[in-house]
Design an enzyme around this catalytic site. Sequence first.
Site, PDB file in Angstrom:
ATOM      1  N   SER A 161       0.864  -1.186   0.000  1.00 17.13           N
ATOM      2  CA  SER A 161       0.000   0.000   0.000  1.00 17.13           C
ATOM      3  C   SER A 161       0.897   1.231   0.000  1.00 17.13           C
ATOM      4  O   SER A 161       1.796   1.337  -0.837  1.00 17.13           O
ATOM      5  CB  SER A 161      -0.945  -0.031   1.209  1.00 17.13           C
ATOM      6  OG  SER A 161      -1.849   1.052   1.153  1.00 17.13           O
ATOM      7  N   HIS A 188      -2.621  -1.188  -3.299  1.00 15.31           N
ATOM      8  CA  HIS A 188      -3.774  -0.301  -3.122  1.00 15.31           C
ATOM      9  C   HIS A 188      -3.643   0.896  -4.061  1.00 15.31           C
ATOM     10  O   HIS A 188      -2.803   1.778  -3.841  1.00 15.31           O
ATOM     11  CB  HIS A 188      -3.859   0.187  -1.669  1.00 15.31           C
ATOM     12  CG  HIS A 188      -4.109  -0.923  -0.696  1.00 15.31           C
ATOM     13  ND1 HIS A 188      -3.926  -0.777   0.659  1.00 15.31           N
ATOM     14  CD2 HIS A 188      -4.531  -2.209  -0.879  1.00 15.31           C
ATOM     15  CE1 HIS A 188      -4.228  -1.910   1.273  1.00 15.31           C
ATOM     16  NE2 HIS A 188      -4.595  -2.794   0.359  1.00 15.31           N
ATOM     17  N   ASP A 284      -3.928  -4.774   6.431  1.00 12.18           N
ATOM     18  CA  ASP A 284      -4.305  -5.627   5.306  1.00 12.18           C
ATOM     19  C   ASP A 284      -3.174  -6.598   4.978  1.00 12.18           C
ATOM     20  O   ASP A 284      -2.013  -6.204   4.872  1.00 12.18           O
ATOM     21  CB  ASP A 284      -4.627  -4.750   4.087  1.00 12.18           C
ATOM     22  CG  ASP A 284      -5.266  -5.554   2.963  1.00 12.18           C
ATOM     23  OD1 ASP A 284      -5.821  -6.628   3.241  1.00 12.18           O
ATOM     24  OD2 ASP A 284      -5.215  -5.070   1.808  1.00 12.18           O
TER      25      ASP A 284
END
Length: 342
Positions: A161, A188, A284
């Site tokens: 991310s 992401h 995540d």
Amino acid sequence: MALARPSSDTVTHHDVRVMVIDDSVVTRVIVARIIDAMAGHAVVAAVGGIGAALAVLARERIDVILLDLNLPGIDGLSGLPTLAALAPQAAILVLSATCDDGSAAALHARSLGAVATIAKPASSAMVGRFAERLQTAVVDAVQSPGPAARDAWDVIAIGASTGGIHALAPLLAAIPAECDVPMLLTQHLPASFTGYFAGQLARLARRPVDVGADSLRIRRGRMVLAPGDAHLRVVATTDGAAIRLDRTPAASGCLPSVDPMFESVARVYGARALVVVLSGMGRDGCRGAAQVKAHGGAVAAQERQSSVVWGMPGAVVEAGLATTIGTPEQLGAFIARGRRPA
């Protein structure tokens, strides 16, 4: 100051030749005595730093290196890759007070090529169980077979991310083009940026990059990138595996989310899966990494100092799931070696 050791003439060709690297003279003496007490083993050098060790390797064949991490000048972790490159035949064992089983230092050392790590007690306690453990580790290191000719993994899945794009460049650069293990990537990103990013990735990874789509086959020598509006899931097929897109809300709240990719990789590939968690905010990937580890797969995480945000990799490390920790360059080199963490 280096500890005086027997000359090469007094060590037979069949002896296992050991070098001790530790900044403590007392520790060097004690460890040398432990090794010299082993039949067929001889400490041929005992030095206090990386520089002196490199000088020894330039003139001596060394089979086993016993390496402390807390060294003056170049520390053990920083010097380990250079030692491994200069003496690729040598087994490197790390002896350090910070190397308890499962510690970040132990995992980092293994990701750099150490075959084993042993927590080093105070010099007054370097007898009994520690001596036995050290002798056993040296024997195991010498007798263990080299890396298998086949790849250690059938798939490499990467989650990232915030800061992940910057981490991907050095990680992918360290993986040789001939490494054709299929790769999956969930980064992401907004959907509008996916196509452009796929083109960038193809140049960095030196392999074709496909944006994930339903029924897309997972093929060697290629990378699959999660689209910005769906999770990547892997499903088994009669002749391998394929992609299935999923837009079900994930526990992390992310779309795409790393967790569904990791969880499906664990189910399909089991112990033949490697997942890598790079810089990113939040947690995540942690749930999915737990599934990978439960199925016998390997979990690699970016270390704190090189991460823009240590949320995602930090969650994996703090949960005790990481089997390997390192900078992006070190994780790429770990993949290139194709050796599973012990």
